[in-house]
Design an enzyme around this catalytic site. Structure first.
Site, short mmCIF file in Angstrom:
data_model
loop_
_atom_site.label_atom_id
_atom_site.label_comp_id
_atom_site.label_asym_id
_atom_site.label_seq_id
_atom_site.Cartn_x
_atom_site.Cartn_y
_atom_site.Cartn_z
N GLY A 34 32.63 53.97 -6.73
CA GLY A 34 31.35 53.37 -7.10
C GLY A 34 30.48 54.38 -7.82
N HIS A 88 26.31 52.05 0.06
CA HIS A 88 26.15 53.39 -0.54
C HIS A 88 25.45 53.29 -1.91
CE1 HIS A 88 27.74 57.63 -1.20
NE2 HIS A 88 27.38 57.28 -2.43
N GLU A 89 25.89 52.32 -2.73
CA GLU A 89 25.30 52.18 -4.08
C GLU A 89 23.89 51.59 -4.01
OE1 GLU A 89 26.82 53.90 -6.14
OE2 GLU A 89 28.68 53.96 -5.01
N HIS A 99 21.59 54.30 -3.35
CA HIS A 99 21.26 55.09 -4.54
C HIS A 99 20.08 54.47 -5.30
CE1 HIS A 99 24.02 58.41 -4.87
NE2 HIS A 99 25.10 57.66 -4.73
N GLN A 121 22.87 58.05 -10.88
CA GLN A 121 23.83 59.17 -10.84
C GLN A 121 24.20 59.70 -12.23
OE1 GLN A 121 26.60 57.05 -7.90
NE2 GLN A 121 26.84 59.22 -7.40
N CYS A 139 30.22 61.41 -1.93
CA CYS A 139 29.44 60.93 -3.07
C CYS A 139 29.73 61.84 -4.26
CB CYS A 139 27.95 60.99 -2.70
SG CYS A 139 26.86 60.50 -4.04
N LEU A 140 29.90 61.25 -5.43
CA LEU A 140 30.17 62.04 -6.63
C LEU A 140 29.00 62.98 -6.96
CD1 LEU A 140 31.85 59.29 -8.86
CD2 LEU A 140 32.98 61.15 -7.63
ZN ZN Z 1 26.94 58.28 -4.17
#
Ligand code: ZN
Length: 169
Positions: free
Chosen positions: A45, A134-135, A138, A50, A92-93
């Site tokens: 995701g 999670h998204e 964000h 991000q 998380c990226l």
């Molecule tokens: Zn993330």
């Protein structure tokens, strides 16, 4: 085009994103780039903040691109329902090299617009429900680290700050 992923500590990640006002070519290009960036990372995701864009949209694909039906793009998403509780390791990226078990709903349904402006509703459980939460987090400026408590959270923040200071971030 792949875009750089911004990391924990960058302002855009820590503030609420703004609604998308118009589904124009710029938004379409952003989504295309986000999909490519997510697959190349690889991740399941990616939310617009991000890649440094403070807009309420995300892409999710828990098949990592293996199933063409797996790709979900949601613009201005809202919760329909959240039920149950799971607690699995996630990362998380934007926080590379760190992961932790985070409480998440076991099942979740979310609705929003696709790129053509049609309303879409997606339901998921397990990993997909976790990815949705999670998204969505964000888009509200919340990172999984913010959902940790006590010593776990302070230890992780200390390790992240150490990396930032040493230039390895
Ligand atoms: Zn993330």
């Amino acid at each position: 085009m792949r875009r750089p992923i911004v990391k924990y500590g960058t302002e855009v990640l820590h503030q609420p994103a703004l609604p998308v006002e118009e589904l124009n070519a710029e938004v379409a290009a952003l989504v295309r780039d986000m999909v490519e960036t997510m697959y190349r990372a690889p991740g399941v995701g990616l939310a617009a903040p991000q890649v440094g864009v403070p807009l309420r949209l995300f892409v999710v694909d828990i098949t990592l691109g293996h199933d063409p039906r797996g790709l979900i793009t949601l613009v201005n998403p809202e919760w329909v329902s959240r039920e149950g509780l799971q607690r699995e390791e996630e990362g998380c990226l934007s926080v590379p090299g760190f992961n932790a078990a985070v409480p998440r709903p076991q099942r979740a349904a979310v609705k929003g617009l696709d790129l053509k402006g049609h309303e879409r509703t997606y339901e998921g459980e397990g990993l997909l429900a976790r990815a949705f939460q999670h998204e969505m987090d964000h888009l509200d400026g919340t990172i999984f680290v913010d959902r940790l408590r006590g010593i776990k959270r302070s230890l992780m923040l200390r390790r992240i700050q150490k990396k930032v200071r040493s230039g390895g971030w």
